[in-house]
Design a protein around this motif. Sequence first.
Motif, short mmCIF file in Angstrom:
data_model
loop_
_atom_site.label_atom_id
_atom_site.label_comp_id
_atom_site.label_asym_id
_atom_site.label_seq_id
_atom_site.Cartn_x
_atom_site.Cartn_y
_atom_site.Cartn_z
N VAL A 87 0.86 -1.19 0.00
CA VAL A 87 0.00 0.00 0.00
C VAL A 87 0.89 1.23 0.00
CG1 VAL A 87 -0.12 0.17 2.53
CG2 VAL A 87 -2.04 1.02 1.16
N SER A 88 0.33 2.37 -0.36
CA SER A 88 1.09 3.63 -0.32
C SER A 88 0.97 4.28 1.05
CB SER A 88 0.57 4.60 -1.39
OG SER A 88 0.91 4.17 -2.67
N HIS A 89 2.07 4.47 1.71
CA HIS A 89 2.17 5.40 2.83
C HIS A 89 3.65 5.73 2.99
CE1 HIS A 89 3.59 2.46 5.82
NE2 HIS A 89 2.56 1.69 5.57
N PRO A 90 4.00 6.82 3.64
CA PRO A 90 5.38 7.32 3.63
C PRO A 90 6.44 6.32 4.02
CG PRO A 90 3.92 9.00 4.51
CD PRO A 90 3.08 7.77 4.34
N ALA A 91 6.18 5.48 5.03
CA ALA A 91 7.20 4.53 5.48
C ALA A 91 7.54 3.54 4.38
CB ALA A 91 6.73 3.79 6.74
N ALA A 93 6.58 -4.95 2.82
CA ALA A 93 5.54 -5.31 3.80
C ALA A 93 5.28 -6.81 3.72
CB ALA A 93 4.26 -4.52 3.62
N THR A 94 4.96 -7.37 4.86
CA THR A 94 4.83 -8.83 4.99
C THR A 94 3.85 -9.44 3.99
OG1 THR A 94 5.42 -8.71 7.34
CG2 THR A 94 4.31 -10.70 6.59
N PRO A 95 2.62 -8.91 3.83
CA PRO A 95 1.69 -9.53 2.87
C PRO A 95 2.23 -9.55 1.44
CG PRO A 95 0.51 -8.07 4.35
CD PRO A 95 1.97 -7.81 4.57
N SER A 119 -1.42 3.85 7.57
CA SER A 119 -2.24 4.40 6.48
C SER A 119 -3.37 5.29 7.00
CB SER A 119 -2.83 3.26 5.65
OG SER A 119 -1.82 2.52 5.01
N SER A 120 -3.77 5.08 8.26
CA SER A 120 -4.86 5.88 8.83
C SER A 120 -4.37 6.71 10.01
CB SER A 120 -6.02 4.98 9.24
OG SER A 120 -5.58 3.91 10.06
N MET A 121 -3.11 7.08 9.99
CA MET A 121 -2.48 7.79 11.09
C MET A 121 -3.15 9.13 11.37
SD MET A 121 -0.03 7.43 13.28
CE MET A 121 0.85 8.48 14.44
#
Length: 334
Positions: A45-49, A104-106, A235-237
């Motif tokens: 997914v897209s998020h800064p980390a 990411a794991t998935p 993602s929902s920070m």
Amino acid sequence: MKRMLTFIGAILVFLGFALVTQPAQNENTKLTQQKTIKVGILQMVSHPALNQIHQGIISGLKDEGFKESKNIKVEFQNAQGDQSNMKTMAQQLADRDDILFGIATPAAQALVNSADKSTPIMMAGISDPAGSGLVKSEKHPGGNVTGSSGDSPLDKQLQLIRDVMPQAKKIGVIYTSSDAGGQSNAKKFAKLVKKAGLQPKMYTIANTNDMQQISQQMSNNVDAIYAPQDNGVASSMKTLVNNANQAGKPVFPASDTMVTDGGTASYAIDQHDLGRLAGRMAGKVLKGKKPAEYPVGFVVKGTYVINQEQIDKLHIQVPDKIMQQAQKNGKVIK
């Protein structure tokens, strides 16, 4: 005549040596002898980390001499949190590319399920590689998978909460039920909280749609909130921070990018460094190193990251020693 026999003997010895050594050389350099190596990168997914990990991979490959438009072609796919998309993308990458990265794991698990055992798969910033079933052990991966791991420095993150919030007794811990790494980090952190004589209060979201309701409930029942290295939470920070701010509660996240998104403070490892390590390891695999015998690499050193706006908004006093370290070696976001 003797000279002739000596000459013939020398040729036979040379040819025999070449025949013995040539197969090994071909095996170790098969990919690097290709004109262009195809590199597949799958991101959950897209998020800064995760975006920083992606950028780090490219930097790490470059460190090892593998550059886009020179000797590698990078194919990037982002599933944007959709499991069915991720399976399809993983299969496409596995069918087309010579070496694969799972961010990411998935994403890493999807690639393992799609690729054959001869294709090297590099984990990038996976929190719990062995617990996720990606490798047999961190020291002896034992298959076609290796890469970098960035397990959060949980003890230092808890100490930061205690230093900044010495009166806090109830620590909320929120994670995504489907994120194996996030769940592992959350449960490890909760054990540390309990061992320290504090009360961990666990909250779970199934996906980002749950964050609004769950974070409101949590914020009203705890003294401080810990957000682990979890893709759904990251993602929902902003939703989490908004509800925590309304209740006057600080959020202490696991990663520096989550502080940028509104977290109060963290002792965090650099996400770009995680990707860069995975990229460098991939470069060595492309040069002949076997993933089965290549231990998982770790980034363990972190730095303090402080969000000055959040500190001021919540009227929190950060100890001078921590603030000075953040200013010197870490980051103060203003």
